[in-house]
Design a protein around this motif. Sequence first.
Motif, PDB file in Angstrom:
ATOM      1  N   LYS A   1       0.811  -1.196   0.003  1.00 21.16           N
ATOM      2  CA  LYS A   1      -0.031   0.018   0.087  1.00 21.16           C
ATOM      3  C   LYS A   1       0.909   1.206   0.106  1.00 21.16           C
ATOM      4  CE  LYS A   1      -4.585   0.113   2.012  1.00 21.16           C
ATOM      5  NZ  LYS A   1      -5.356  -0.320   3.183  1.00 21.16           N
ATOM      6  N   ASP A   2       1.881   1.342   0.830  1.00 21.21           N
ATOM      7  CA  ASP A   2       2.585   2.195   0.983  1.00 21.21           C
ATOM      8  C   ASP A   2       3.595   2.525  -0.390  1.00 21.21           C
ATOM      9  OD1 ASP A   2       1.992   2.478   3.540  1.00 21.21           O
ATOM     10  OD2 ASP A   2       3.776   1.931   4.516  1.00 21.21           O
ATOM     11  N   LEU A   3       3.872   1.344  -0.910  1.00 21.83           N
ATOM     12  CA  LEU A   3       4.604   1.336  -1.969  1.00 21.83           C
ATOM     13  C   LEU A   3       3.854   1.744  -3.336  1.00 21.83           C
ATOM     14  CD1 LEU A   3       7.439   0.824  -3.629  1.00 21.83           C
ATOM     15  CD2 LEU A   3       6.965  -1.523  -3.817  1.00 21.83           C
ATOM     16  N   GLN A   4       2.763   1.545  -3.385  1.00 21.65           N
ATOM     17  CA  GLN A   4       1.865   1.868  -4.326  1.00 21.65           C
ATOM     18  C   GLN A   4       1.655   3.389  -4.353  1.00 21.65           C
ATOM     19  OE1 GLN A   4      -1.857  -0.187  -4.940  1.00 21.65           O
ATOM     20  NE2 GLN A   4      -2.428   1.292  -6.380  1.00 21.65           N
ATOM     21  N   ALA A   5       1.719   4.025  -3.114  1.00 19.70           N
ATOM     22  CA  ALA A   5       1.629   5.505  -3.122  1.00 19.70           C
ATOM     23  C   ALA A   5       2.765   6.378  -3.804  1.00 19.70           C
ATOM     24  CB  ALA A   5       1.326   6.056  -1.581  1.00 19.70           C
ATOM     25  N   THR A   6       3.841   5.367  -3.376  1.00 22.49           N
ATOM     26  CA  THR A   6       5.263   6.148  -3.998  1.00 22.49           C
ATOM     27  C   THR A   6       5.295   6.057  -5.453  1.00 22.49           C
ATOM     28  OG1 THR A   6       6.282   5.274  -1.696  1.00 22.49           O
ATOM     29  CG2 THR A   6       7.640   5.981  -3.533  1.00 22.49           C
ATOM     30  N   VAL A   7       4.917   4.758  -5.924  1.00 22.64           N
ATOM     31  CA  VAL A   7       4.879   4.860  -7.296  1.00 22.64           C
ATOM     32  C   VAL A   7       4.130   5.524  -7.947  1.00 22.64           C
ATOM     33  CG1 VAL A   7       5.154   3.079  -9.339  1.00 22.64           C
ATOM     34  CG2 VAL A   7       5.788   2.221  -7.188  1.00 22.64           C
ATOM     35  N   THR A   8       2.785   5.516  -7.755  1.00 22.44           N
ATOM     36  CA  THR A   8       1.593   6.506  -8.184  1.00 22.44           C
ATOM     37  C   THR A   8       2.319   7.873  -8.306  1.00 22.44           C
ATOM     38  OG1 THR A   8       0.144   5.210  -7.263  1.00 22.44           O
ATOM     39  CG2 THR A   8      -0.739   7.253  -7.749  1.00 22.44           C
ATOM     40  N   ASP A   9       3.112   8.415  -7.282  1.00 18.23           N
ATOM     41  CA  ASP A   9       3.567   9.735  -7.163  1.00 18.23           C
ATOM     42  C   ASP A   9       4.769   9.845  -8.307  1.00 18.23           C
ATOM     43  OD1 ASP A   9       3.756  12.466  -6.062  1.00 18.23           O
ATOM     44  OD2 ASP A   9       5.862  11.743  -5.122  1.00 18.23           O
TER      45      ASP A   9
END
Length: 309
Positions: free
Chosen positions: A13-21
Motif C-alpha cells: 500500500k505504501d509502495l503503491q502511493a510512492t510509485v503513483t507519485d
Amino acid sequence: MVTEVIDGRAYAKDLQATVTDEVSQLVARGVRPGLATVLVGDDDAALVYERRLRRVAAELGCDYVGEALPGDASEADTVALVERLNAEPRVSGVLVLRPLPAHVSDTVVQRTLYPAKDVECVHPTNAGMLMMGRARYVPSTPAAAFALLDHYLAASGRDPAEFYSRSNLVVVGRSDNVGRPLMLLGLARDATVVSCDVHSYRAGHLYQHTLRADVVLVAAGVPGLVTAEHIRPGTIVVDLGINVVRDEPAGRARLVGDVDFAGVRAKAEAVTPVPGGVGPVTDLCLLRNVASAASQRLQNSSGLARMTS
Ligand code: NDP
C-alpha cells in the motif's frame, strides 16, 4: 519471543502511493509510462498475471498494451512482435510472459528485447549489469523480496546495511529469474551468501546451511520445503514460493509457499506469509521499473535536445 509476520499487503500500500507519485511526476513532464506484455498461447497462470498487471498499471496511471499471439505462432512472429514493441514510443517497458510454447526459444526472444525496455532484466546485457552490481533494472520478484526485507529491518530499528554486512544469507533455489538474482542482491548488500539447490537437498545438506543463516530466502517451488527444523530461533525467513495445493477430500485449491508457515512461525524472528507476503509487492516493483524506463528515456531525449540546440 513473538514472531513477526511481515505484512506484504501493508508495505505494498505504501509502495503503491510512492510509485503513483513517481508516475504522476512523469505525466506532469509529458511522459506516461507504458507497459506492454506479450502472451503466446493461453497458459492459465500467465493469463492471471496479465490481468493483474493490467489492473495494477491502470491503478498507477500507466498505459498498458496487452499483446497476444496464438499458441501455434512461430518464433519469427514472436520476435517480430517484440521488435514492433521495441520501436513503439508509447511503450516504455516490455514483459514477455512465460511459459512460451516449446517451439519458441526463451533465449532468442529475450535477446530480441531492447535492453532499455527490458524491465524484467532478462536480456543478457541487463543480467550482466546486475551481476556486476550495476543493475539497470532488478527483476521484480527478487526486488520485492529485498524491498520487504529492507523495510522490515528498518522498521524493527536496525540499519539494513550494517545488518547485511554481518549476516549469513541462505538462498534456496538458483533459477535465472529468482534464485540467482536473490544471491546477487545479497552480495550487493555485502552479505555472506550461500546457495542451496536440489543437490544440497538430496545430499541432506540443506539443514547445515539453513541452520547457520540469519536470513533464509526460499524459491524452490516445493510446498513446505523449509520447516521449523531448518531454522534456529532468530532467523528471518522470506518465502517466495507460490504453489497451488488441493485440500482433500473437498479438492478446494489454495495457495501455499515453500515454507511450512505454522511450524516456522513458532520459531523464527520473522516470516513472510503466502499469500500476502512477497507477492503483493512484486507487481509494483515491475511497474516501478517501467516508470524508471520512461524516466531514463525522458532524460536521454532532453540530453539529446540540449546537444542539438
Ligand atoms: P524453478 O523451477 O525455475 O527453480 C527451482 C529452483 O529450486 C532450482 O534451482 C532447483 O534446484 C531448486 N530446488 C528444487 N527442489 C529443491 C529442493 N527440494 N531443495 C532445494 N532446492 C530445490 O522455479 P522458479 O525459481 O521460477 O520459482 C521458484 C518458486 O518461486 C516457485 O514456487 C514459483 O511459483 C515462485 N515464484 C514466485 C514469484 C512471485 O511473484 N512471488 C515469481 C516467480 C516465481 P536445481 O537448480 O538444482 O534444479
